[in-house]
Design an enzyme around this catalytic site. Structure first.
Site, short mmCIF file in Angstrom:
data_model
loop_
_atom_site.label_atom_id
_atom_site.label_comp_id
_atom_site.label_asym_id
_atom_site.label_seq_id
_atom_site.Cartn_x
_atom_site.Cartn_y
_atom_site.Cartn_z
N TRP A 49 0.85 -1.24 -0.17
CA TRP A 49 -0.03 -0.03 -0.10
C TRP A 49 0.67 1.21 -0.15
O TRP A 49 1.71 1.48 0.77
CB TRP A 49 -0.93 -0.04 1.23
CG TRP A 49 -1.51 1.28 1.57
CD1 TRP A 49 -0.88 2.44 2.12
CD2 TRP A 49 -2.95 1.86 0.92
NE1 TRP A 49 -2.01 3.32 2.25
CE2 TRP A 49 -2.98 3.24 1.56
CE3 TRP A 49 -3.83 1.12 0.26
CZ2 TRP A 49 -4.15 3.87 1.16
CZ3 TRP A 49 -4.81 1.81 -0.29
CH2 TRP A 49 -5.13 3.17 0.48
N ASN A 51 0.03 5.69 -0.06
CA ASN A 51 -0.68 6.74 -0.13
C ASN A 51 0.16 8.14 -0.14
O ASN A 51 1.30 8.20 -1.13
CB ASN A 51 -1.89 7.04 0.79
CG ASN A 51 -1.75 7.08 2.31
OD1 ASN A 51 -1.38 5.92 2.95
ND2 ASN A 51 -1.62 8.35 3.03
N ASP A 52 -0.02 9.08 0.56
CA ASP A 52 0.88 10.68 0.24
C ASP A 52 2.19 10.44 -0.11
O ASP A 52 2.95 9.71 0.53
CB ASP A 52 0.46 11.21 1.28
CG ASP A 52 -0.82 11.30 2.26
OD1 ASP A 52 -1.85 10.84 1.64
OD2 ASP A 52 -0.85 12.08 3.08
N GLU A 228 -5.87 18.87 5.38
CA GLU A 228 -4.71 18.16 5.35
C GLU A 228 -3.53 18.49 4.52
O GLU A 228 -3.83 19.38 3.49
CB GLU A 228 -5.11 16.58 5.01
CG GLU A 228 -6.00 15.77 5.85
CD GLU A 228 -6.29 14.42 5.58
OE1 GLU A 228 -6.45 13.84 6.51
OE2 GLU A 228 -6.37 14.32 4.26
C1 FRU Z 1 -3.82 12.39 3.57
C2 FRU Z 1 -3.55 11.86 5.06
C3 FRU Z 1 -2.60 12.71 6.09
C4 FRU Z 1 -2.08 11.75 6.93
C5 FRU Z 1 -1.77 10.51 6.15
C6 FRU Z 1 -2.10 9.08 6.78
O1 FRU Z 1 -4.16 11.63 2.73
O2 FRU Z 1 -4.59 11.50 6.03
O3 FRU Z 1 -3.52 13.87 6.54
O4 FRU Z 1 -0.86 12.24 7.43
O5 FRU Z 1 -2.74 10.66 5.14
O6 FRU Z 1 -1.25 8.15 6.00
#
Ligand code: FRU
Length: 512
Positions: A49, A51-52, A228
């Site tokens: 996985w 994400n950011d 965020e």
């Molecule tokens: C944004 C977020 C951030 C956080 C991270 C956690 O997508 O929710 O605010 O730091 O992902 O994975």
């Protein structure tokens, strides 16, 4: 004779009805190849996985990219920072995990800077220390604090600062995603921090001691969800010496099409306070899948670019997308331009020039005489699954661009009456995993000097549409079972409205 005739017809009838019955339940078998959904030239993790994007910093010829990573599965879990490096923003060498969760919590999003003046005192050799500023998220109570880690070997290895956290939680649950810049005029570090429904700006002489300077945003801009991943930076207005300050803020939910999205403000920053000049809400992307995007720090003045990267997904369905073994991909690195349009300023997004190195005009198909329609059937450029199509439209009326394979397609439609461009991926292939994914999304666009220019960048499972030089962007993931091998453009009128069409495969020397 008559009997044999009857038997003959009975047999024939049973063959016909039988073959009908057989095909009724069986999926048609296209002569198409199965798709590999993993992108070729967009960053994606080899497994598990993501994400950011986090900690994006350029140092000594190397672009560093960290990202939110869960190494034990394809769903979000206790967050780590994984690390990858590149010299050209397209060929990435994975470096494994840089930061693991610890007693202070999971490692949430944040940034990285080069501490050239050794303000934090981490320097131990000739290299400038690289310092990561990130959120520690304590899962037991949900409280978040800000912490540091540093590298004195150009980003190879990372050590967490022993005095963590450097910014305690004031009793607010959503208190995260520090993005730090050096503010030259006041000789201070400035941290933008997302705090529930606003951004708090903190300053520090040394990255360790932080004081609150101001807050921006409560009651301003889009407020349909939690704020965020902020990013504050100066940007020169194209064609002038004027500098404006840009503030990016991601919001989840509350995006223009539902789910998560990123808004931006343009204004001024004096080292203490940010003031916005924008009254309306501006979105980085009017599609679905561009979130938590921020920009690289420490790009040298000689280069002068401000380069953006977003996570190409949407929290509404991010954990349900039908990829196997890996999940999550980034947008193309995009160069930000600040342009003046009438009496307002807007951001424009252009793919970084390095993308051109992955393409060759020798492989392109160019049609430069005006056309009423374009139909590329079983086209090898499209079938490869990764390409860039430039389309210039004049004599504008309703039109439709379709890319697909006869069983599965995406439709991009322009509606003249409402001046909207829409993306419909309800029939793209695998779309049943989420209702919002199937929704047709629309974005208002203004023809520029009677022309609409669309750049479609497709990479296996993603479509990025840059409208009129990137003044608007629409990004959408798509998942089809079989490779798309066709693209067509058709209009509602009898005009030769397609002025220019160029399609180039992006397939050379890519790694993933
Ligand atoms: C944004 C977020 C951030 C956080 C991270 C956690 O997508 O929710 O605010 O730091 O992902 O994975």
């Amino acid at each position: 004779m008559r009997l044999s005739c009857i038997i003959y017809f009975l047999v024939l009838f049973s063959i016909i009805s039988c073959s009908k019955d057989d095909t009724a339940d069986v999926e048609p078998k296209p002569v198409l190849k199965h798709r590999n959904l993993r992108p070729l030239f967009h960053y994606s993790p080899q497994e598990n996985w993501m994400n950011d994007p986090n900690g994006m910093v350029y140092y000594d010829g190397v672009y560093h990219l960290f990202y939110q990573y869960y190494p034990d599965g394809t769903n979000w879990g206790p967050m780590h920072w994984a690390h990858t490096v590149s010299n050209d923003l397209f060929h990435w060498e994975d470096k494994g995990i840089a930061l693991y969760p610890d007693d202070l919590g999971y490692i949430f999003s944040g940034s990285a800077v080069v501490d050239k003046n050794n303000t934090a005192g981490f320097k131990s050799n000739d290299n400038d220390p690289l310092v990561a500023i990130f959120t520690h998220h304590k899962s037991s109570n949900g409280l978040q604090t800000q912490s540091l880690a540093y590298s004195t070997d150009k980003g190879e290895t990372w050590t967490k600062y022993e005095g963590n956290p450097v910014l305690e939680n004031p009793g607010i649950v959503d208190f995260r995603d520090p993005k730090v810049i050096w503010h030259e005029p006041t000789q201070k570090w400035i941290m933008s921090l997302a705090v529930l429904d606003h951004v708090s700006f903190y300053s520090s002489p040394n990255l360790i001691e932080w004081s609150l300077e101001s807050e921006f945003g409560a009651g301003i801009g889009a407020q349909g969800g939690v704020w965020e991943c902020p990013d504050l930076f100066p940007l020169q207005v194209e064609g002038s010496d004027e500098i404006k300050w840009v503030l990016l803020v991601s919001i989840n939910p509350g995006g223009p099409n539902g789910g998560s999205a990123t808004q931006y403000f343009i204004g001024s920053f004096d080292g203490t306070t940010f003031s916005s000049e924008t009254n309306e809400i501006n979105w980085v992307d009017n599609g679905f899948d561009n979130y938590a995007g921020v920009t690289w720090s420490n790009i040298p003045d000689s280069d002068g670019r401000r380069i953006f990267l977003g996570w190409m997904s949407n929290w509404v369905y991010a954990v349900a997308t039908p990829t196997e073994g890996w999940r999550g991909e980034m947008t193309i690195p995009l160069e930000l331009k600040l342009i003046q349009k009438n009496d307002k300023y807007v951001l424009a997004f252009e793919p970084v020039a390095e993308l051109n190195n992955l393409m060759s005009d020798d492989d392109a198909l160019i049609i430069d005489t005006p056309q009423k329609s374009i139909e590329l059937e079983n086209n090898s450029i499209v079938e490869y699954g990764s390409y860039w199509a430039e389309i210039e439209i004049e004599n504008i009326n309703d039109f439709e661009i379709k890319t697909g394979n006869g069983l599965e397609s995406i439709f991009i439609r322009y509606d003249k009456v409402t001046s909207t461009l829409s993306i419909d991926r309800s029939d793209c292939g695998m779309s049943d995993f989420d209702q919002l994914f199937k929704k047709e999304i629309k974005c208002e666009i203004q023809p520029s000097e009677g022309e609409i220019v669309l750049d479609l960048i497709v990479d296996q499972s993603s479509l990025e549409i840059l409208i009129n030089g990137g003044e608007k962007v629409m990004t959408a993931l798509f998942f089809s079972k079989y490779k798309y091998n066709s693209i067509s453009i058709n209009g509602s009128s009898d005009n030769a409205f397609i002025q220019h069409f160029k399609i180039t495969p992006i397939q050379k020397s890519v790694i993933r």
